[in-house]
Design an enzyme around this catalytic site. Structure first.
Site, short mmCIF file in Angstrom:
data_model
loop_
_atom_site.label_atom_id
_atom_site.label_comp_id
_atom_site.label_asym_id
_atom_site.label_seq_id
_atom_site.Cartn_x
_atom_site.Cartn_y
_atom_site.Cartn_z
N HIS A 134 0.84 -1.20 0.00
CA HIS A 134 0.00 0.00 0.00
C HIS A 134 0.88 1.26 0.00
O HIS A 134 0.60 2.24 -0.70
CB HIS A 134 -0.91 -0.04 1.23
CG HIS A 134 -1.83 1.13 1.34
ND1 HIS A 134 -2.34 1.56 2.54
CD2 HIS A 134 -2.34 1.97 0.41
CE1 HIS A 134 -3.12 2.61 2.34
NE2 HIS A 134 -3.14 2.87 1.06
N GLU A 137 2.21 1.87 -3.42
CA GLU A 137 1.18 2.51 -4.26
C GLU A 137 1.24 4.03 -4.09
O GLU A 137 1.21 4.78 -5.07
CB GLU A 137 -0.20 1.97 -3.88
CG GLU A 137 -1.37 2.70 -4.51
CD GLU A 137 -2.52 2.93 -3.53
OE1 GLU A 137 -2.93 4.10 -3.36
OE2 GLU A 137 -3.00 1.94 -2.96
N HIS A 138 1.32 4.49 -2.84
CA HIS A 138 1.42 5.94 -2.58
C HIS A 138 2.67 6.53 -3.24
O HIS A 138 2.62 7.60 -3.84
CB HIS A 138 1.49 6.19 -1.08
CG HIS A 138 0.17 6.23 -0.39
ND1 HIS A 138 -0.29 7.34 0.28
CD2 HIS A 138 -0.80 5.30 -0.25
CE1 HIS A 138 -1.49 7.08 0.80
NE2 HIS A 138 -1.81 5.84 0.50
N GLU A 208 5.22 10.82 3.21
CA GLU A 208 4.06 10.05 2.74
C GLU A 208 3.66 8.95 3.71
O GLU A 208 2.53 8.49 3.70
CB GLU A 208 4.34 9.47 1.36
CG GLU A 208 3.09 9.09 0.57
CD GLU A 208 2.11 10.22 0.38
OE1 GLU A 208 0.91 9.94 0.13
OE2 GLU A 208 2.52 11.41 0.45
N GLU A 215 -4.62 7.79 6.52
CA GLU A 215 -5.60 6.95 5.85
C GLU A 215 -6.08 5.84 6.79
O GLU A 215 -7.27 5.52 6.86
CB GLU A 215 -4.98 6.36 4.59
CG GLU A 215 -5.95 5.64 3.70
CD GLU A 215 -5.33 5.20 2.39
OE1 GLU A 215 -5.96 4.38 1.70
OE2 GLU A 215 -4.22 5.66 2.05
#
Length: 1032
Positions: A134, A137-138, A208, A215
């Site tokens: 994940h 992906e960011h 990030e 999130e």
């Protein structure tokens, strides 16, 4: 270096609907990447413009001059991989009060889109760095060697009417975007570099990781996500499920503290799995397939080729221990019983779909069904069953079949009895053997859905195609989800054999447990749960129930499956009325007003019929509002079996309560629509509730009210509307009245409620005018009542904020464990009336288009205030407004508001510095959105319906707004900003709603400056305020 041409290419391998005019080509590049190219003839009906054919490179150079600018950050509109798991949105009538000023579309243009699906997901996380897939992906959004600017991709899309998203699943990760069609190649250039040369800078990673953590904090209080993590936590050690898929600051930073080089790990994951052999690309454009192919070869040929197999996850033994029940302490006031059975992976059986056959029967809601049986006993309110779409439930390891039952207070005491009846129904399915006629019904429905599939937005379709390339053979990429090809009774019996007590996991989510018992704590969410053994005698009883209750039986044949698919609009028809672009009024009487439009655009056998029925006195006071809402919930409950049977045949019904109106929508295949509507209205006319259902539905409504505002973003919107709307009944007030209501109160109220009505509706789609008139007559026949005059219908009034208003409303979060705070800063503009309102709307939408990406880049990506950073126009009962909103688990509302204000103050410089080309890009991008072709009949119907609901009746509103945009200059936008958002302007009228999370101190709100007016009691404040006249 660009690789050579494709190793495989075919234009006729993909099976498509006979109504699909798009052309498809399947490619495989030399690096193993597979691509599905889609030529959509509706993007450029007259053929691609010259600029697209020859000048793309020139267009690119203009934008690439800015590539070496500030080190801004990523796109940032990624979806969380599992963060949207909540079954139900917050309820409450305030949700219906306003729109977001959406850019509704007239049927003129379409966007281009693309998606890349990479065959690696959270199952491939290294155990010592959970959430890494994940996080990767960011990081792909954060610049590449060719485009090092961290927000270059998002900035390019934003300037050209586009948007993007991404999500990480268990075994794949999907990235997708849409953009104005003439900028598709430029977007693909930037997009392709995600998969060729991402930078993955250390300093960007440090920032990030906070976005990943924000999130995660979004879903920290989600019961559905907590349950999934309990299931992961209690799975067998070493199993692919036994991990933490989301990832957060702790899981990723802990890895660093343990000596793991996170950048090395993330690059290893990228190098191992981000190669052509695991990539599936979908590109949708208006160019020819040859041009699209040349772009894909040029831009994606440099993706590396690696000779490695697809990740495989071998497992030995069961996922979970047998004979256990897990009780999870709920955040919301719910009682949910989840039963999960582990099935083998059924990917290869997609032509037979045994899991869907069983889901159809176990999840049925008609007579003889489990739900009908449990509702009759007052034990359950809803039931769903099947294999979920998300990766954990539908993976190469296993399929997880889940039956989820929402229980009543009485039902939660009968859990073992309920499980016993589930096994009785399973015994029934074994006794009667699989039924081919049921499979044939599902086959017919699947075939008609595929044949007459409604188009989706382009980026959603691209993402679906890219994903399907992973799951289906090439020829079935489009039809794989729909097709029921082969009846296989033995396979069904085989799959049914897995539905045993020994192969069942039992989860209960409720607040009713853990009061005195020792509990365990799940480490990532901090959820409390207990694990108990199920008595062996119960397991034996469930294995072979002695009998099957006579009330349980298979469903009857479905009378709502359509047989007439003829199209009412013919190609040869020259009738001006038939070919009318917009709805026209065909009935205008004291009792009703009906709008009608025959569809001549999509030409599918579908229709959408929407109605709002004003009920006498339904919203006069809190008590009448609660009684009306209770009546409508009971009516929905009474209608459920009819509605469900029709929904299986893709004829849907929605019943809701809006103001003093019952909103009824009946939509789908049109053949049996009038039959369904007659049945619904016949029940609504004479329905009288019974005491047993009254008690159950009252309890369910109380629970819904208690759960309202548990999500901070919903709560902040609710608080803003509470201030703005004159007639606003607080959920606590409603709950107070509901507690004291009895069946006799409702029975006395209903005759008055139905005594006078006013109906406004639209019939749109594959219905002739005569059929539409017949539908209006169905209403007249079922409701022979007096019309409700205009003065007796509820009219909402919106607060007119005084000149230079600077208002603040401070409230604590409802859930005392909710870390997230929210600031919603609302600027009131003007009422939507008069000749200038279309231009005003265009200015607001253009301002939003210009500042949306810089806002996100500054407050989310650079400052990392929180995962949700957004702005949008607001239209509240036709009063224009504009909102800035930030949700954060790290910062206090005071700090968040300061950062929003700082950004707004800096907009003057940003707008002044906007060069002519950039301004033109934003303006033309918005025009493209406004003129975008409706993807389907439903989108067009909803656009027309919004005009009717708002009593605006300007059905070409988006065309008019696009026309206004042509004459709007940068100076107009600057003047608008100076007038309505600059604090020194008397027309700057603002309301700050500040919701304080559990880790902040509301006392800090007391230190306010002298220019701020604090609203402590919204009702008292409204008593002394002025309101706009009601116009809708």
């Amino acid at each position: 270096m660009v690789m050579g041409g494709p190793t495989f290419s075919s234009d006729d391998i993909v099976v498509k609907s006979p109504n699909d005019r798009r052309l498809y080509r399947l490619l495989e590049l030399q690096n193993g990447l597979r691509a599905l190219l889609v030529h959509d003839p509706e993007i450029y009906p007259q053929g691609p413009p010259e600029a697209v054919r020859s000048d793309d490179e020139e267009n690119e150079e203009v934008d690439e001059d800015d590539d070496e600018g500030d080190e801004d950050e990523e796109d940032g509109s990624e979806e969380g991989d599992e963060d949207d798991m909540e079954d139900e949105d917050e309820e409450g009538d305030y949700n219906e009060a306003e729109g977001k000023g959406t850019k509704d579309a007239a049927a003129q243009t379409k966007k281009a889109a693309a998606a890349m699906c990479v065959g690696i997901g959270s199952f491939s996380d290294p155990f010592e760095a959970q959430g890494l897939a994940h996080f990767l992906e960011h990081m792909l959004f954060m610049g590449s060697e060719e485009f090092p600017d961290e927000n270059e991709y998002d900035s390019y899309l934003s300037k050209h009417g586009g948007s993007s998203n991404a999500y990480t699943e268990a075994e794949h990760t999907c990235y997708h975007f849409e953009v104005k069609p003439e900028f598709l190649k430029g977007a693909l250039k930037r997009f392709s570099q995600f998969f060729i040369s991402p930078l993955v800078k250390t300093e960007a990673m440090e920032r990030e990781v906070l976005a990943v953590d924000s999130e995660f904090n979004q879903v920290l209080q989600s019961d559905a996500c907590r349950l999934q993590q309990i299931q992961c936590h209690t799975s067998a050690p070493g199993h692919a499920f036994n991990r933490f898929f989301w990832g957060n600051k702790k899981s990723l930073v802990d890895a660093i503290e343990k000596g793991i080089n996170l950048r090395e790990q993330i690059l290893k994951l990228y190098m191992d799995y981000y190669h052509g052999g695991l990539m599936n690309l979908a590109v949708i454009g208006g160019e020819s397939l040859d041009v699209l192919e040349s772009w894909v070869v040029e831009l994606f040929g440099a993706v590396k080729k690696v000779h490695s197999a697809k990740p495989e996850f071998k497992v030995e033994g069961p996922i979970w221990q047998a004979g256990k029940i897990y009780c999870l302490e709920a955040v919301k006031d719910v009682h949910i019983l989840d039963l999960s059975w582990t099935l083998p992976c059924l990917h290869q059986e997609y032509l037979k779909k045994p899991e869907d056959y069983l889901a159809h029967l176990l999840g049925h809601e008609g007579r003889g069904s489990l739900l009908s049986f449990l509702k009759a006993r007052g034990w359950a309110t809803s039931l769903s069953a099947g294999v979920g779409d998300e990766g954990m439930h539908r993976s190469s390891i296993t399929y997880i079949f889940v039956m989820s039952i929402h229980l009543t207070d009485y039902g939660v005491e009968k859990i073992f009895d309920i499980i016993g009846f589930v096994y009785q129904y399973l015994k029934l399915l074994r006794q009667v053997s699989p039924q081919e006629w049921i499979f044939k019904e599902l086959q017919n429905i699947g075939n008609m859905e595929f044949r007459f599939a409604e188009e989706q937005p382009q980026d959603d379709y691209a993402a679906e195609l890219a994903e399907n390339l992973h799951f289906y053979p090439s020829e079935h990429v489009i039809c794989g989800d729909y097709v029921y090809k082969t009846w296989d009774e033995q396979l069904l019996k085989h799959v049914l054999g897995f539905f045993t007590p020994e192969n069942m996991r039992v989860d209960v989510v409720s607040k009713s447990f853990l009061k005195s018992e020792d509990f365990q704590v799940e480490p990532w969410f901090g959820s409390h749960f207990i694990e108990k053994d199920i008595a062996q005698n119960l397991m034996e009883l469930w294995k072979n129930p002695p009998e099957v209750d006579a009330a349980l039986h298979l469903p009857s044949n479905n009378d709502f499956i359509p047989s007439d698919f003829s199209i009412r609009a013919s190609d040869q028809c020259n009738d001006d009325f038939v070919n009318s672009t917009y709805p026209r009024c065909i009935v205008d009487e004291p009792l009703m007003k009906f709008w009608y439009k025959l569809d001549s655009t999509f030409k599918v056998p579908r229709a959408n019929t929407y109605f709002r029925i004003n009920l006498k006195g339904a919203y006069d006071n809190v008590k009448s509002c609660v009684l009306s809402e209770l009546f409508i919930h009971l009516l929905k409950d009474e209608l459920n079996e009819i509605i469900y049977q029709a929904s299986i045949a893709k004829l849907e019904t929605s019943v809701s309560f809006v103001g003093d109106k019952l909103e009824l929508k009946v939509y789908g295949f049109n053949d049996k629509l009038p039959v369904l509507l007659s049945k619904l209205l016949s029940v609504a006319r004479s329905f009288t509730p019974t005491d047993d259902r009254f008690q159950v539905i009252k309890e369910d409504m109380k629970r819904t009210l208690r759960n309202t505002n548990m999500k901070p973003l919903s709560h902040s919107s609710y608080l803003r509307l509470q201030v703005l709307c004159k007639s606003f009944y607080h959920v606590d007030e409603k709950l107070h009245y509901l507690n004291n209501l009895f069946l006799d109160d409702l029975k006395a109220f209903i005759p008055e409620l139905r005594s006078q009505l006013y109906i406004e509706g639209i019939c749109h789609g594959n219905l002739s005018e005569e059929e539409a008139i017949s539908i209006s007559n169905i209403f007249k026949m079922n409701f022979p009542v007096h019309p409700l005059p205009c003065e007796l219908r509820h009219a909402e009034h919106v607060l007119c904020l005084p000149s230079s208003a600077n208002l603040v409303r401070d409230v604590s979060v409802k859930n005392k464990s909710e870390k997230n705070s929210v600031v919603e800063l609302y600027f009131q503009i003007e009422q939507d009336v008069g000749m200038g309102s279309t231009k005003l709307k265009a200015l607001i939408d253009l301002f939003d288009e210009i500042i949306e990406e810089p806002l996100f880049n500054q407050l989310r990506t650079k400052e990392q205030l929180g995962y949700v950073v957004e702005c949008s126009p607001r239209i509240t009962y036709r009063v224009f407004g504009f909102c800035f909103c930030v949700q954060s688990s790290e910062y206090s509302p005071i700090y968040l508001q300061g950062r929003i204000d700082n950004f707004i103050d800096g907009l003057e410089k940003l707008l002044d510095g906007l060069d002519g080309d950039s301004f033109e890009h934003y303006r033309s991008g918005l025009m493209a959105k406004l003129l975008e072709k409706d993807p389907s009949l439903t989108y067009e119907s909803n656009r027309f319906w919004n005009q009717i609901v708002d009593k605006r009746y300007i059905f070409d509103m988006s065309n008019k707004e696009a026309e206004e945009l042509k004459s709007i200059s940068k100076k107009d936008v600057v003047d608008w900003y100076n007038t309505y958002l600059k604090s020194s302007s008397p027309k700057c009228r603002r309301l700050a709603v500040r919701l304080w999370g559990c880790n902040t101190d509301l006392k800090d709100a007391e230190a306010v400056s002298g220019t701020v007016e604090v609203i402590r009691d919204p009702e008292a404040f409204k008593m002394s305020s002025k309101f706009y006249p009601s116009i809708c």
